[in-house]
Structures are given as C-alpha cells and as structure tokens.
Design an enzyme around this catalytic site. Sequence first.
Site, PDB file in Angstrom:
ATOM      1  CG  ASP A   1      -1.848   1.167   1.296  1.00  0.00           C
ATOM      2  OD1 ASP A   1      -1.727   2.085   0.464  1.00  0.00           O
ATOM      3  OD2 ASP A   1      -2.706   1.171   2.202  1.00  0.00           O
TER       4      ASP A   1
ATOM      5  NE  ARG B   1      11.414   7.891   2.752  1.00  0.00           N
ATOM      6  CZ  ARG B   1      10.822   8.005   3.953  1.00  0.00           C
ATOM      7  NH1 ARG B   1      10.964   9.114   4.665  1.00  0.00           N
ATOM      8  NH2 ARG B   1      10.059   7.033   4.413  1.00  0.00           N
TER       9      ARG B   1
ATOM     10  CE1 TYR C   1      -4.040  10.916 -12.194  1.00  0.00           C
ATOM     11  CE2 TYR C   1      -4.034  12.588 -13.905  1.00  0.00           C
ATOM     12  CZ  TYR C   1      -3.702  11.328 -13.464  1.00  0.00           C
ATOM     13  OH  TYR C   1      -3.014  10.468 -14.305  1.00  0.00           O
TER      14      TYR C   1
ATOM     15  CE  LYS D   1      -0.353  10.622 -12.033  1.00  0.00           C
ATOM     16  NZ  LYS D   1       0.515   9.444 -11.835  1.00  0.00           N
TER      17      LYS D   1
ATOM     18  CB  VAL E   1      -2.714   4.989 -21.313  1.00  0.00           C
ATOM     19  CG1 VAL E   1      -2.357   3.513 -21.467  1.00  0.00           C
ATOM     20  CG2 VAL E   1      -1.507   5.864 -21.625  1.00  0.00           C
TER      21      VAL E   1
END
Length: 279
Positions: free
Chosen positions: A68, A129, A178, A182, A211
């Site tokens: 998750d 990270r 969103y 991004k 897509v």
Amino acid sequence: MATKTEVPGIAIITGAASGMGRATALAFAVAGATGFALLDLNEAGLAETKTLVSKAHPSARVETYKCDVTQESSVISAYTSAKEAFSRIDYAVHCAGIVTFQGPSADCTLEAFDHQNNVNYRGLWLCAREALRNMRTQSLDTEAYPDADIPPHRAQRGSIVNISSGLALHSQSGIPAYCGAKAGVTAITRSDALDYATQRVRVNSVLPGVVDSPMTNPSPEIRQWMYDNPVKKATPMRRFGLPEEIADVCVFLSGNKASFVTGACWSVDGGFCAGYSYE
C-alpha cells in the site's frame, strides 16, 4: 560496445497488477531483466502478472509483494524485502496511481483531495525515497554485471522512472487534485535527479497521454467519454495510447542506452502536449 541485454539487472515495479505496471514488467522481461519485484495491493493481479513475466522470461526470478503506497511502513517493508531477496535494485518504475473525477476545487472534498495525493504524489515519493536509499550505496552495474560489457561512461548505480501525466503540463477541468499531484511528481523527479546525479543514479519521469488501461477507462461509458473528448479533441494522433507504448519508454529510460538522460520529463502522449491539431 553494446550491452548483451537492454537491462541486465533487477527491476522493482509498483502498480504491477495491471495496466502500465504490468506492461512495464513484461517489457523488462523481454529486454532481459533477470529479477523482478512486483508491488501492488491487488494480489490476484500480481499473481497473473508474475505468470506472464515468467512465460516471457522463464529463467528470471519473480517475487511479488502486497504494498500500500499510502503507508510508509508498507513501502519500506516491500523495498527492504526486495533488496534482501535480490541484493540490489537496478531499476525502479513507479506506476501505482489512481484518478477520480471529483469536480472543480470548490466541489472537491478534503477526503478526495487527500486520497489522490496520498497515492499519486506522496505515495510515489515514498517509493522513490526507498529506491534512492537502496541505489545510492550499491556498486555500479559495471561491477555487478561484468558480462554485460557496459562502457564505463554509461555505468550507473540505479535508475528511477516515475509515472507522471500529460496533465502535469496541460491541466484538465474537473480533476485539480490529480493534475496537481502529477505536477508534483515532475518536480520531485527533477529535484531528485539533481541530488543524485553525481552518485550515478538517474531519475526521470514519463508523462503518458490518454492510455487505454483499467485506471483510465474503468467502464465502457467512461472509455467512450475519454475517446470523444481528450482523444478525439486533444490528441493529434486521434487514438488511445497502449500500456506497452508507455512501458517501452520506461525500459529505455531505465537502461544504459539512456545514460546521459536525467531530470527529463518524457511525453508519451500522441502529441497531446505538443498542442492542438485542427485536422
């Protein structure tokens, strides 16, 4: 001298249960990767991807991890387990993402905003990270894979590809969280590329257009709306992209053939970000 395989190493891929993540795993298999750490919450989808990768590259080792990306402990556990299983991580492609249409900011709930950012931005950063922590101290791939004949100037300790979106550059109405998330992905990609360039870790992002994948088109109705609007009206090639078209660029950016590419944001969008076509 060319390498014997395009990517002679170990790939960790998030969002690997379907769509671009699955396609990326298969593209790495075809390109010669020898080990796979596949991450997703969808364990059934992961099992299917594992079967497909094993068929494409029977000698490759494939491990799956339920992960998750919104939970720091889950991300750390998955990346630590992958490093223990394979001893190194050469390529990390972060495909895990979601999109929900919550309307303009005035109509967007805090819960919806946080969910988008926790997966698409914060979650990707957590994964990047951990990839950086693993890659920055491991040996160069020239030492790890001497038979690959990698030229010294192309050597790297690792390569990261973050999946962003064309909407990071050209926003769409109705999904501000969103678009913002991004855009954040492209920003941290560039910053990480600067911070780790001298350590021979490259960091790039791919900005897909529309897509044809389960995330983008979860129902026939939404798929038709996407085709009638951003595809026909804003994509010069007038078609959906396919997951494998994104995956092929991810593999290229990951491998040594892209050795002088870092901090780049590659649009793979049928011309979406180039501008409007009047044809």
